[in-house]
Design a protein around this motif. Sequence first.
Motif, PDB file in Angstrom:
ATOM      1  N   CYS A 295      33.261  28.130  13.610  1.00  0.00           N
ATOM      2  CA  CYS A 295      34.041  29.006  14.595  1.00  0.00           C
ATOM      3  C   CYS A 295      35.507  28.130  14.785  1.00  0.00           C
ATOM      4  CB  CYS A 295      33.493  29.489  15.846  1.00  0.00           C
ATOM      5  SG  CYS A 295      34.702  30.512  16.824  1.00  0.00           S
ATOM      6  N   ASP A 296      36.403  28.348  13.962  1.00  0.00           N
ATOM      7  CA  ASP A 296      37.843  27.639  14.349  1.00  0.00           C
ATOM      8  C   ASP A 296      38.306  27.855  15.625  1.00  0.00           C
ATOM      9  OD1 ASP A 296      37.605  26.980  11.662  1.00  0.00           O
ATOM     10  OD2 ASP A 296      39.170  28.583  10.882  1.00  0.00           O
ATOM     11  N   MET A 299      36.608  25.431  18.014  1.00  0.00           N
ATOM     12  CA  MET A 299      37.333  24.027  17.859  1.00  0.00           C
ATOM     13  C   MET A 299      38.501  24.039  18.578  1.00  0.00           C
ATOM     14  SD  MET A 299      34.997  22.413  16.189  1.00  0.00           S
ATOM     15  CE  MET A 299      33.931  23.374  17.289  1.00  0.00           C
ATOM     16  N   TYR A 300      39.643  24.703  18.504  1.00  0.00           N
ATOM     17  CA  TYR A 300      40.828  24.728  19.283  1.00  0.00           C
ATOM     18  C   TYR A 300      40.518  24.709  20.675  1.00  0.00           C
ATOM     19  CZ  TYR A 300      42.690  26.042  14.563  1.00  0.00           C
ATOM     20  OH  TYR A 300      42.959  26.327  13.306  1.00  0.00           O
TER      21      TYR A 300
END
Length: 345
Positions: A295-296, A299-300
């Motif tokens: 899940c990008d 991460m952010y």
Amino acid sequence: MGWLCHYTPVEIFTALGYTPYRLLGREGNNPRAATYLVGNLCPYVQSCLEAAIKQELPLLAGVVIARSCNAMIHLANVWPHYGAGGKTVVLDVPRRFDEDAVFYFSQNLRRLAAELAPPGERQLNEERLWAAITWWEEQRAAWRELLACRAAWEDPPGGKEIMDGLARWQTPLNPQEADKWETVITRLTRQPRVKTARRPRLLLAGSILPRELITMVEECGGLSVFEDSCNGMRLLLAPAARAEGDPYLYLARLYLGGPPCPRMVGDREKRRQYWAAAVDRFRIQGIIYHAMKFCDAAMYDYIALKVFSEKKGLPLLRLDGDFSGGNRGQWQTRLEAFLEMLGVE
């Protein structure tokens, strides 16, 4: 009618006579879904498809898939072929909250209502839609009252109890079952609490929180008092004034203006304010972040939360997971060390 993302206005389903049913995934591996979706894709999305392929879902008239992230776009492509049958309707959701985004989303909601309408009914009656909006607002208001008690009480209901209740609230099998929920929530609010040993008050965050993690946190001696997730407190949105005469504009503003999800990259400051309010109101002593594999957005979001926690002086633990429930051993060792640092013996 099935739905997945919390930016899906369930009021439209209710107004059209459907019972909204949230797809919450399943524990375990997803070998059959992995044959239709690429391997490095959100495990939650894979688990929803696996549940459909294995016929573990109730009979659905269809599913509304919000194209809120890359994984949901892939799911929308395969669901008509391998999903649970019925209609598959796709809903585009903006990634920011401003007047242009509200207008765009309101037009998408109008199209959604037209696509879901029964044959022969070309347009949803707006009085029925306002009635459904009122019904859902009363339900959410009851949950928010319980939330206020969690903030104030020294021995509030634990995260497992609340998340189990929210899961059942999102998955009624018929309108009669849905109608009982306000009574259940009110009873939970007024239930006498039993004093227990003092436990560190924790904020749990992530895109979607697996039930297994919350259970383990509380088994190890922590107390989850706020769950910032798609299946947690973000579901309750925020009270909004009815300044609009158009119910679709009202719904667009209500959903886009609620607690921001990690995908709302234009709302980073609002997300920090959301965390700050939760930390102060719920007297948070530590934060646990569940980073969903692949899940990008998570991460952010984790990086932003790490900066926030350092400024606040709050301990932060990151736990990676694949939503299968198979991380128990690794999580337990790290959780015990983290909670020991917070004073759990």
